[in-house]
Design an enzyme around this catalytic site. Structure first.
Site, PDB file in Angstrom:
ATOM      1  N   LYS A  72      -0.843  -2.171  -8.015  1.00 51.74           N
ATOM      2  CA  LYS A  72      -0.883  -1.629  -6.605  1.00 51.74           C
ATOM      3  C   LYS A  72       0.123   0.418  -7.421  1.00 51.74           C
ATOM      4  O   LYS A  72      -0.483   0.864  -7.044  1.00 51.74           O
ATOM      5  CB  LYS A  72      -0.863  -1.754  -5.707  1.00 51.74           C
ATOM      6  N   GLN A  93       0.929  -1.359   0.270  1.00 54.56           N
ATOM      7  CA  GLN A  93      -0.189  -0.404  -0.300  1.00 54.56           C
ATOM      8  C   GLN A  93       0.349   0.663   0.415  1.00 54.56           C
ATOM      9  O   GLN A  93       0.371   2.178  -0.744  1.00 54.56           O
ATOM     10  CB  GLN A  93      -1.288  -0.132   1.839  1.00 54.56           C
TER      11      GLN A  93
END
Lengths: 405, 150
Positions: free
Chosen positions: A225, A202
């Protein structure tokens, strides 16, 4: 804000022109996966149209070209996270595979019965289950450092014991947005001679990461991501540790010499890259990194913080809305619950408005248990999101509350 | 604003979501089963009291979305007083319809339950509607204590 132009960035992402249920797409599920800029899409087709062959094998021109691009991508990754050497960059399928690699290779070689692995209360399943498997295999014990109601790690209770052999912590929580004090954690662990793995899935898309400054021993992240393709990811490991670790998968490319009696393993990082890798994926990840560096990670971080702050203030003004995860240091994730409306219903109804959010447990069921909620709705932002999109989200939530009465 | 989705989120659904029927623990249940949808974290505990092949009482507890709560609530109203065989037939019918194997436009025989036929158009939500029914089916078969939609 000089230089940062979300309008121009949006124009680089073809999918942002899509309409969902007749409404312009508002994509707020970036913590699950980000969309891809044209540069990444084109890099993928360019490989297959002009430069594709297997890597590290052929004497022919195309194989050399593909190898150069593939290794070039490794160098881009190295520079992006400021690793000391290309040898420390292992291409894997994603964060999950990276963590499993460390668990099965480093873990099985260095962690035994009664030893402890320390994680935190806010981990994604992919930073829990690989350790549970290792514990089942070795008799080691998984320890969990607690967090407070805001979703912040309680540093005073981040306790390493005599038996702690590895610390594995999310740099940023996918369910809460919390940015953990990872530098401090590394210092604490190193103070006791314990190596640290950081799950960067993240954190990497939201700001500059410098693995040497952090001094972490392993750092794992995923391409998808980071505006790159799915199926490619990275394990950074300090050369000294990687060198001493046994291979975890056997096959082609990871060996130097094979007879039926024994094999000699290849040097780093190839020792950990058995089989044909995701060649185009790695090259496209390199293109994603080029693209992001063109914008600047600092500029992205600064812009996303403003978006998050704006969204948080607006969300707080909604009656019955509770934000899950209110750490002082947060990345661009807004997780929330509404009184009387289940996240799954919110997700379906927002989708009707063209707004994509995640509704569920976010692969962090222990976090849901901690807050005693079955699920949350999560809006997660990327550099192409706008303040108008935040307004649409807030407006949508208010309409849902009205409909549910 | 949400016109298109009103075929799923009808007033009956809101009503049963706000005031679920038979939403209680049953102390004298003959069977109890936990249903779980790992995708969204919905949980349901279903209680049934079967006597002589007849479902004398049925109730549920748990937390779920409006679709699963309404589905569970409606289900309890429908199967109470029915034979195990009848309840099984309801399960079969409901399952066929929500998974799109039965493509008729209207389902008069479903009565109130027909509102949930709309879930067919939302594949991501079908499991919400079927979770209570899978739990019931498992309870009728007297299977293990827990059932999952996966």
């Amino acid at each position: 804000m000089s230089g940062f132009d979300p309008g121009r960035i949006r124009a680089d992402f073809p999918i942002l022109g899509e309409f969902i249920h007749g409404k312009p797409l508002i994509y707020l599920d970036n913590a699950a996966s980000t969309q891809k800029p044209r540069a990444v899409i084109e890099a993928t087709s360019r490989v297959y149209e002009h430069d594709y062959a297997n890597v590290h094998r052929g004497v022919h021109t195309l194989s050399q070209r593909a190898t150069d691009l593939f290794e070039g991508a490794r160098e881009k990754v190295r520079a992006f996270i400021n690793a000391g050497s290309d040898k420390e960059i292992v291409f894997v399928r994603g964060t999950t595979e990276a963590i499993n690699l460390v668990a099965q290779s480093y873990g099985r070689a260095n962690i035994g019965a009664g030893d402890e692995i320390l994680i935190t209360a806010m981990e994604h399943h992919s930073n829990i289950v690989p350790w549970q498997l290792l514990c089942q295999q070795t008799g080691a014990v998984l320890k969990v450092a607690p967090m407070n109601q805001a979703g912040e790690l309680i540093l005073d209770r981040f306790e390493l014991s005599e038996r702690t052999r590895l610390v594995s912590v999310a740099h940023m929580s996918n369910a809460l947005g919390t940015l953990n004090p990872v530098k401090r954690i590394v210092e604490l662990a190193h103070g006791r001679g314990v190596p640290v793995l950081l799950d960067g899935a993240q954190a990497v898309p939201h700001g500059a990461v410098d693995v040497q400054a952090l001094d972490c021993d392993f750092y794992a992240f995923s391409g998808h991501k980071l505006y790159g393709p799915s199926g490619i990811g990275v394990l950074y490991g300090k050369a000294k540790l990687l060198d001493a670790m046994p291979p975890w998968q056997g096959g082609g490319d990871m060996i130097r010499m094979v007879t039926f009696e024994r094999s000699e393993y290849n040097t780093l990082p190839y020792k950990f890259e058995a089989g044909t890798p995701d060649i185009a994926g790695a090259i496209a990840l390199g293109a994603a990194i080029d693209y992001l560096q063109g914008i600047g990670m600092e500029a992205i971080a600064e812009y996303e913080q403003r978006l998050l702050h704006y969204a948080t203030e607006k969300a707080k003004a909604i009656r019955g809305l509770k934000i899950i995860g209110e750490a002082a240091e947060k990345g661009a994730i807004l997780s929330f619950t509404l009184e009387h409306v289940h996240p799954h219903d919110i997700g379906t109804l927002l989708d009707q408005l063209g707004i994509a959010v995640r509704a569920g447990h976010h692969c962090a069921m222990p976090v849901m248990d901690f807050y005693r909620v079955p699920a949350t709705t999560r809006a997660s932002f990327a550099c192409y999101n706008t303040f108008e999109e935040v307004d649409a989200l807030i407006e949508g939530v208010q309409q849902i509350i009205e409909v549910f009465g | 604003m949400f016109d298109e989705i009103r075929d799923l989120y009808q007033e009956v659904v809101f009503d049963h979501n706000r005031n679920p029927r038979n939403f209680r623990v049953m102390e004298d249940a003959t069977r109890k089963i936990d249903g779980f949808n790992p995708l969204c974290g919905d949980r349901i505990t279903l209680y049934i009291k079967v006597n002589d092949g007849i479902i004398e009482d049925v109730s549920f507890q748990g937390s779920g979305c409006a679709i699963s709560t309404a589905s569970a609530s409606l289900m309890t109203e429908i199967v109470r007083g029915q034979s195990e065989e009848q309840a099984h037939e309801w399960f079969e019918l409901f399952h066929r319809i929500t998974t799109g194997q039965d493509e008729r436009a209207s389902f008069e025989e479903l009565g109130k339950l027909a509102v949930l036929a709309g879930v067919r158009a939302y594949p991501a939500r079908v499991k919400c509607a079927t979770l209570p029914w899978h739990s019931l089916e498992a309870a009728l078969k007297n299977e293990a204590e827990s059932v999952s939609t996966e």
